[in-house]
Design a protein around this motif. Structure first.
Motif, PDB file in Angstrom:
ATOM      1  N   UNK A  64     -16.450  21.112   9.689  1.00  0.00           N
ATOM      2  CA  UNK A  64     -15.002  21.299   9.706  1.00  0.00           C
ATOM      3  C   UNK A  64     -14.651  22.672  10.266  1.00  0.00           C
ATOM      4  N   UNK A  65     -13.484  22.772  10.866  1.00  0.00           N
ATOM      5  CA  UNK A  65     -13.056  24.037  11.463  1.00  0.00           C
ATOM      6  C   UNK A  65     -12.836  25.117  10.408  1.00  0.00           C
ATOM      7  N   UNK A  66     -12.537  24.724   9.185  1.00  0.00           N
ATOM      8  CA  UNK A  66     -12.340  25.721   8.128  1.00  0.00           C
ATOM      9  C   UNK A  66     -13.580  25.885   7.237  1.00  0.00           C
ATOM     10  N   UNK A  67     -14.701  25.291   7.630  1.00  0.00           N
ATOM     11  CA  UNK A  67     -15.974  25.509   6.919  1.00  0.00           C
ATOM     12  C   UNK A  67     -16.454  26.927   7.183  1.00  0.00           C
ATOM     13  N   UNK A  68     -17.196  27.487   6.223  1.00  0.00           N
ATOM     14  CA  UNK A  68     -17.695  28.859   6.385  1.00  0.00           C
ATOM     15  C   UNK A  68     -19.133  28.966   5.910  1.00  0.00           C
ATOM     16  N   UNK A  69     -19.873  29.815   6.596  1.00  0.00           N
ATOM     17  CA  UNK A  69     -21.225  30.190   6.195  1.00  0.00           C
ATOM     18  C   UNK A  69     -21.208  31.690   5.915  1.00  0.00           C
ATOM     19  N   UNK A  70     -21.621  32.059   4.716  1.00  0.00           N
ATOM     20  CA  UNK A  70     -21.632  33.470   4.318  1.00  0.00           C
ATOM     21  C   UNK A  70     -23.046  33.849   3.890  1.00  0.00           C
ATOM     22  N   UNK A  71     -23.537  34.982   4.395  1.00  0.00           N
ATOM     23  CA  UNK A  71     -24.834  35.514   3.967  1.00  0.00           C
ATOM     24  C   UNK A  71     -24.616  36.902   3.361  1.00  0.00           C
ATOM     25  N   UNK A  72     -25.331  37.165   2.266  1.00  0.00           N
ATOM     26  CA  UNK A  72     -25.199  38.435   1.537  1.00  0.00           C
ATOM     27  C   UNK A  72     -26.568  38.997   1.208  1.00  0.00           C
ATOM     28  N   UNK A  73     -26.676  40.318   1.252  1.00  0.00           N
ATOM     29  CA  UNK A  73     -27.847  41.013   0.724  1.00  0.00           C
ATOM     30  C   UNK A  73     -27.354  41.872  -0.435  1.00  0.00           C
ATOM     31  N   UNK A  74     -27.958  41.656  -1.599  1.00  0.00           N
ATOM     32  CA  UNK A  74     -27.643  42.435  -2.798  1.00  0.00           C
ATOM     33  C   UNK A  74     -28.772  43.425  -3.055  1.00  0.00           C
ATOM     34  N   UNK A  75     -28.433  44.677  -3.327  1.00  0.00           N
ATOM     35  CA  UNK A  75     -29.406  45.682  -3.737  1.00  0.00           C
ATOM     36  C   UNK A  75     -28.910  46.265  -5.047  1.00  0.00           C
ATOM     37  N   UNK A  76     -29.727  46.156  -6.064  1.00  0.00           N
ATOM     38  CA  UNK A  76     -29.390  46.631  -7.408  1.00  0.00           C
ATOM     39  C   UNK A  76     -28.068  46.034  -7.891  1.00  0.00           C
ATOM     40  N   UNK A  77     -27.845  44.756  -7.598  1.00  0.00           N
ATOM     41  CA  UNK A  77     -26.678  44.035  -8.094  1.00  0.00           C
ATOM     42  C   UNK A  77     -25.406  44.207  -7.290  1.00  0.00           C
ATOM     43  N   UNK A  78     -25.431  44.986  -6.240  1.00  0.00           N
ATOM     44  CA  UNK A  78     -24.240  45.202  -5.423  1.00  0.00           C
ATOM     45  C   UNK A  78     -24.458  44.669  -4.011  1.00  0.00           C
ATOM     46  N   UNK A  79     -23.402  44.075  -3.448  1.00  0.00           N
ATOM     47  CA  UNK A  79     -23.490  43.578  -2.074  1.00  0.00           C
ATOM     48  C   UNK A  79     -23.531  44.781  -1.136  1.00  0.00           C
ATOM     49  N   UNK A  80     -24.618  44.886  -0.348  1.00  0.00           N
ATOM     50  CA  UNK A  80     -24.708  45.989   0.615  1.00  0.00           C
ATOM     51  C   UNK A  80     -24.386  45.521   2.030  1.00  0.00           C
ATOM     52  N   UNK A  81     -24.613  44.242   2.312  1.00  0.00           N
ATOM     53  CA  UNK A  81     -24.272  43.687   3.624  1.00  0.00           C
ATOM     54  C   UNK A  81     -23.806  42.248   3.433  1.00  0.00           C
ATOM     55  N   UNK A  82     -22.792  41.873   4.185  1.00  0.00           N
ATOM     56  CA  UNK A  82     -22.287  40.501   4.152  1.00  0.00           C
ATOM     57  C   UNK A  82     -21.755  40.128   5.526  1.00  0.00           C
ATOM     58  N   UNK A  83     -21.825  38.840   5.833  1.00  0.00           N
ATOM     59  CA  UNK A  83     -21.252  38.340   7.086  1.00  0.00           C
ATOM     60  C   UNK A  83     -20.827  36.896   6.866  1.00  0.00           C
ATOM     61  N   UNK A  84     -19.675  36.553   7.414  1.00  0.00           N
ATOM     62  CA  UNK A  84     -19.151  35.191   7.315  1.00  0.00           C
ATOM     63  C   UNK A  84     -18.828  34.689   8.717  1.00  0.00           C
ATOM     64  N   UNK A  85     -19.245  33.445   8.979  1.00  0.00           N
ATOM     65  CA  UNK A  85     -18.894  32.798  10.248  1.00  0.00           C
ATOM     66  C   UNK A  85     -18.174  31.493   9.935  1.00  0.00           C
ATOM     67  N   UNK A  86     -17.254  31.105  10.806  1.00  0.00           N
ATOM     68  CA  UNK A  86     -16.473  29.875  10.628  1.00  0.00           C
ATOM     69  C   UNK A  86     -17.126  28.720  11.357  1.00  0.00           C
TER      70      UNK A  86
END
Length: 146
Positions: free
Chosen positions: A106-128
């Motif tokens: 779907x056009x409004x579907x999303x893929x999100x990837x996250x890297x957590x270090x010590x419980x906090x998100x340090x990097x994230x990216x989302x694509x549609x």
């Protein structure tokens, strides 16, 4: 006689300074150094799919993680969320990488990837999503970044 007395005191005084300097040097060299060069961190990788409002079902094709030079590839993981679990990683590994491929129907579907270090998100990216084509998202994190 006075000359002998003065030189004896001067000798004692210089000996006292030499002993004091030695003691201070020993204490400074034995002091604990609290700053470690490398530290352990709790690292977790996560990839999520938001299916959107269409009729199709989104699915992962592959998730790739890399810590230092060690790479792991998971093909066709099930579900809409994939997580690596918590891992203890030394900052000597320096580089963390996460990449995910998914079919987003779907056009409004999303893929999100996250890297957590010590419980906090340090990097994230989302694509549609772009309709039934495979999309990719990738993030990297370096412990050497300031």
């Amino acid at each position: 006689m006075k000359q002998f007395y003065k030189s004896k005191n001067l000798f004692r005084l210089s000996f006292l300074f030499a002993v004091l300097f030695s003691v201070v040097s020993v204490f400074n060299s034995c002091k604990d150094d609290d700053d470690e060069e490398f530290q352990d961190h709790i690292v977790q990788f996560e990839a999520k799919i938001n299916n959107g409002t269409g009729s199709g079902t989104a699915e992962f094709k592959a998730v790739v993680t890399q810590v230092g030079t060690g790479q792991q590839t998971i093909f066709n993981p099930t579900g809409l969320t994939w997580t690596s679990g918590e891992n203890f990683i030394s900052s000597s590994q320096s580089q963390l990488n996460l990449s995910a491929n998914a079919v987003l129907p779907n056009a409004d579907s999303k893929l999100t990837v996250n890297i957590y270090v010590d419980g906090e998100v340090v990097k994230t990216k989302t694509v549609n999503g772009n309709g039934a084509n495979v999309v990719s998202a990738a993030v990297t994190h370096s412990f050497l970044e300031l």
